[in-house]
Design a protein around this motif. Structure first.
Motif, mmCIF file in Angstrom:
data_model
loop_
_atom_site.group_PDB
_atom_site.id
_atom_site.type_symbol
_atom_site.label_atom_id
_atom_site.label_comp_id
_atom_site.label_asym_id
_atom_site.label_seq_id
_atom_site.Cartn_x
_atom_site.Cartn_y
_atom_site.Cartn_z
ATOM 1 N N THR A 75 0.715 -1.156 0.091
ATOM 2 C CA THR A 75 -0.126 0.014 -0.095
ATOM 3 C C THR A 75 0.909 1.105 -0.043
ATOM 4 O O THR A 75 0.854 2.081 -0.970
ATOM 5 N N ARG A 83 3.078 -13.361 2.226
ATOM 6 C CA ARG A 83 1.693 -13.602 2.455
ATOM 7 C C ARG A 83 0.838 -13.541 1.382
ATOM 8 O O ARG A 83 0.391 -14.632 1.022
ATOM 9 N N ASP A 143 -4.053 -2.325 5.387
ATOM 10 C CA ASP A 143 -4.198 -3.286 6.475
ATOM 11 C C ASP A 143 -4.432 -2.508 7.663
ATOM 12 O O ASP A 143 -5.059 -2.632 8.711
ATOM 13 N N MET A 168 -4.484 -7.402 0.241
ATOM 14 C CA MET A 168 -3.321 -6.714 -0.695
ATOM 15 C C MET A 168 -4.105 -5.971 -1.780
ATOM 16 O O MET A 168 -3.780 -4.658 -1.901
ATOM 17 N N ASN A 169 -4.890 -6.477 -2.261
ATOM 18 C CA ASN A 169 -5.560 -5.811 -3.760
ATOM 19 C C ASN A 169 -6.493 -4.729 -3.094
ATOM 20 O O ASN A 169 -6.372 -3.682 -3.767
ATOM 21 N N GLU A 216 10.177 3.279 7.077
ATOM 22 C CA GLU A 216 9.842 1.812 7.240
ATOM 23 C C GLU A 216 10.503 1.295 8.308
ATOM 24 O O GLU A 216 11.870 1.428 8.407
HETATM 25 C C1 LIG Z 1 -1.476 -15.738 4.915
HETATM 26 C C2 LIG Z 1 -1.761 -14.592 4.420
HETATM 27 C C3 LIG Z 1 -1.908 -14.578 3.140
HETATM 28 C C4 LIG Z 1 -2.577 -13.490 2.492
HETATM 29 N N1 LIG Z 1 -2.956 -13.816 1.030
HETATM 30 C C5 LIG Z 1 -3.094 -12.701 0.479
HETATM 31 C C6 LIG Z 1 -3.718 -12.844 -0.894
HETATM 32 O O1 LIG Z 1 -3.493 -13.851 -1.702
HETATM 33 N N2 LIG Z 1 -4.089 -11.677 -1.673
HETATM 34 C C7 LIG Z 1 -4.247 -10.370 -1.167
HETATM 35 O O2 LIG Z 1 -4.870 -9.613 -1.641
HETATM 36 N N3 LIG Z 1 -3.946 -10.363 0.230
HETATM 37 C C8 LIG Z 1 -3.602 -11.532 1.124
HETATM 38 N N4 LIG Z 1 -3.056 -11.063 2.239
HETATM 39 C C9 LIG Z 1 -3.075 -9.826 2.911
HETATM 40 C C10 LIG Z 1 -2.081 -8.988 2.632
HETATM 41 O O3 LIG Z 1 -0.932 -10.000 2.943
HETATM 42 C C11 LIG Z 1 -2.083 -7.777 3.198
HETATM 43 O O4 LIG Z 1 -3.369 -7.299 3.160
HETATM 44 C C12 LIG Z 1 -1.209 -6.791 2.664
HETATM 45 O O5 LIG Z 1 0.395 -7.234 3.054
HETATM 46 C C13 LIG Z 1 -1.224 -5.307 3.259
HETATM 47 O O6 LIG Z 1 -0.632 -4.287 3.061
HETATM 48 P P1 LIG Z 1 0.024 -3.167 3.620
HETATM 49 O O7 LIG Z 1 0.949 -2.503 2.766
HETATM 50 O O8 LIG Z 1 -1.425 -2.397 3.899
HETATM 51 O O9 LIG Z 1 0.442 -3.539 5.004
HETATM 52 P P2 LIG Z 1 1.680 -4.551 5.278
HETATM 53 O O10 LIG Z 1 2.154 -5.407 4.386
HETATM 54 O O11 LIG Z 1 1.335 -5.118 6.702
HETATM 55 O O12 LIG Z 1 2.872 -3.381 5.462
HETATM 56 C C14 LIG Z 1 3.173 -2.656 6.408
HETATM 57 C C15 LIG Z 1 4.350 -2.063 6.593
HETATM 58 O O13 LIG Z 1 4.508 -1.142 7.660
HETATM 59 C C16 LIG Z 1 5.696 -1.480 8.441
HETATM 60 N N5 LIG Z 1 5.544 -0.846 9.676
HETATM 61 C C17 LIG Z 1 4.580 -1.137 10.458
HETATM 62 N N6 LIG Z 1 4.687 -0.617 11.785
HETATM 63 C C18 LIG Z 1 5.534 0.612 11.578
HETATM 64 C C19 LIG Z 1 6.019 1.679 12.188
HETATM 65 N N7 LIG Z 1 5.387 1.944 13.449
HETATM 66 N N8 LIG Z 1 6.869 2.462 11.665
HETATM 67 C C20 LIG Z 1 7.539 2.143 10.532
HETATM 68 N N9 LIG Z 1 7.118 1.136 9.673
HETATM 69 C C21 LIG Z 1 6.274 0.374 10.275
HETATM 70 C C22 LIG Z 1 5.952 -3.067 8.341
HETATM 71 O O14 LIG Z 1 7.110 -3.288 8.622
HETATM 72 C C23 LIG Z 1 5.511 -3.260 6.892
HETATM 73 O O15 LIG Z 1 6.549 -3.270 6.157
HETATM 74 C C24 LIG Z 1 -2.718 -12.258 3.100
HETATM 75 C C25 LIG Z 1 -2.304 -12.202 4.157
HETATM 76 C C26 LIG Z 1 -1.957 -13.324 5.186
HETATM 77 C C27 LIG Z 1 -1.586 -13.086 6.440
#
Ligand SMILES: Cc1cc2nc3c(=O)[nH]c(=O)nc-3n(C[C@H](O)[C@H](O)[C@H](O)COP(=O)(O)OP(=O)(O)OC[C@H]3O[C@@H](n4cnc5c(N)ncnc54)[C@H](O)[C@@H]3O)c2cc1C
Length: 486
Positions: free
Chosen positions: A13, A42, A278, A291-292, A32
């Protein structure tokens, strides 16, 4: 004067958003916590609408080369969801590890000038009328402060940003002790992605197309704490109970046990702080939607926040991020919850009937299309009618989604009906047989022939015409004024 945006979190995201802001010329920094590349894989499902958004950013074809595609989803109970009808360049789902998507997004963001600072944890923030002060902890445990005009919390399910602005994360815990592993198989299932379930639990097997397979399995009778290691025999047993075979799985390269919550924050915006991905909504992996949804949040937010940071946004534009994406987040959490409940079904009756009922329902084309339209993201619309613009060829070469690559509005209109005076600095023009549309930078239709006055739509979404700078409190009046002049 250009404002600065700080994005907390370099997950998918945050990385897509950083690239979009940088492309629009907004200085932005991603903070990060991780020092190195994430070793987590994931998400593995990338759906059609996300591929379209990546296509507009020149990344889809490269991502497609990293995985394998599936155009019929074999879900629990022998149900088959047909994606071949999707009116998209991508009538399928792509299976590829999350890190491939992240690598492409990070490369793009850096190339466009976004700063990505790793090894820095955001520990708190405070906002005032002019900006936001972030409190950071570096790898050396030093405490630093940094100011930004806007902050986006893309920091995942345990979002520090969300907590710092005092927002709760209402919802519930959905499932625990879910096992996840990437393994080799002696004998792969016929389908690239399939799910099977029985009395004991369920298992999902997906092929990355390079010899590795993702297995997700859940055993009702063997619930352990999140941190408990995953034993290959436990994974084999659960898979065997669901499928009747464990496919000869061996050599896991990675395994983990996790639990999933179903939660959504009440507001995606609090003053100068926004939440996406998320950090704003979370649910189980059922449907492969998380993720989508996060990437689609970022695509919706990027151009609006860029306009706000550059002080050219019409009134209400930034608030439309919550208005448009919150209902989608709610529907996504619900859809995933329904799929999860079907997979986990405890009742023998429900287990016996879920397959035949779902098969009967999904054999009815309109219902199959409804289900796949939502899961693929192709059918997602916004409350005031904003619908996805389909991709189509442009006169003289190229496609609409290539034209959207510039991150600007695109007016599709016949020659002689160009961009009205005063908006050419924000709107590109193209022609296409039989089309008259104003398309937003995120690929949604802002106006089409029959919607009334084009100038009113331009003022609403792009702001006043150049040379007619107005104060924000007069903006609504201006929209009405322009609409009346027709
Ligand atoms: C087993 C599993 C399977 C999945 N399969 C799918 C799938 O097939 N398709 C799909 O669409 N989704 C899937 N998902 C969900 C998907 O992985 C998440 O929705 C996605 O990673 C969310 O992306 P994000 O960038 O919002 O958050 P995240 O990927 O969680 O990234 C957040 C980032 O913020 C950083 N961070 C956190 N707190 C701080 C802080 N205080 N200061 C600085 N940095 C920080 C973290 O280190 C991380 O790098 C799955 C999830 C799981 C658990």
């Amino acid at each position: 004067m250009t404002d600065d945006v700080a994005i907390v979190g370099a997950g998918p995201t945050g990385l897509l958003l950083a690239g979009d802001l940088a492309a629009a010329g907004v200085p932005c920094t991603v903070l990060e916590r991780r020092a190195g590349e994430s070793n987590l894989t994931r998400a593995f499902a990338v759906h059609a609408r996300t591929l379209e958004l990546l296509d507009a950013r020149g990344l889809a074809d490269e991502l497609l080369r990293t995985g394998t595609t599936v155009d019929r989803l074999h879900v629990i109970g022998g149900v088959v969801l047909d994606l071949t009808w999707l009116p998209s360049r991508f009538p399928f789902m792509l299976i590829t590890p999350q890190y491939h998507t992240e690598r492409l997004l990070e490369r793009r963001a850096r190339a466009l000038g976004a700063r990505i600072v790793t090894g820095v944890e955001v520990t708190g923030l405070r906002q005032d009328a002019d900006g936001v002060e972030l409190e950071l902890r570096t790898e050396e445990a030093a405490t630093e402060r940094r100011r930004a005009a806007y902050v986006v919390g893309a920091d995942g399910v345990r979002s520090t940003v969300r907590r710092a602005i005092g927002l709760g994360f209402p919802g519930r815990s959905a499932v625990g002790s879910m096992m996840l592993a990437d393994v080799r198989l002696k004998e792969a299932p016929r389908e690239a992605l399939s799910v099977a379930g029985g009395a004991v639990g369920f298992a999902l097997v997906a092929s990355f197309g390079d010899g590795w397979h993702r297995v997700i399995a859940w055993n009702r009778g063997h619930q352990l704490a999140d941190g408990a290691p995953v034993d290959l025999d436990e994974l084999r047993d659960t898979t065997r109970c669901a499928y009747g075979t464990d496919f000869g799985m061996h050599d896991p390269r990675w395994a983990s046990r996790f639990h999933s919550d179903e939660r959504q924050v009440a507001r995606y915006r609090s003053g100068r702080v926004l939440l996406a991905g998320d950090a704003a909504h979370v649910h189980s992996p059922a449907g492969g939607l998380g993720m989508n949804a996060g990437l689609q949040d970022a695509a919706n937010l990027g151009w609006k926040l860029a306009a706000e940071a550059q002080r050219r946004a019409p009134a209400g534009l930034l608030d439309s991020y919550h208005a448009e994406r919150h209902p989608v987040g709610r529907a996504t959490v619900r859809a995933s919850a329904t799929m999860l409940r079907l997979a986990l079904a405890r009742s023998r009756l429900l287990r016996a009937t879920r397959g035949p009922v779902a098969r009967a329902v999904t054999r009815i084309p309109p219902l199959n299309r409804r289900a796949t339209g939502f899961v693929s993201g192709i059918a997602i619309t916004y409350p005031d009618g904003g619908r996805r613009a389909p991709d189509f060829p442009l006169t003289g070469g190229g496609r609409l989604y290539e034209a959207l690559g510039a991150g600007r509005f695109v007016l599709i209109a016949p020659a002689g009906h160009g961009v009205p005076d005063g908006w050419a600095d924000r709107v590109d023009q193209a022609t296409a047989a039989g089309e008259r549309l104003l398309v937003r930078p995120d690929g949604y239709v802002a106006w089409s022939a029959g919607d009334g006055d084009l100038r009113a739509a331009l003022a609403r979404w792009c702001g006043p015409p150049a040379g007619r700078a107005v104060s924000r409190d007069r903006q609504d009046g201006l929209d009405v004024d322009i609409a009346r002049r027709g």
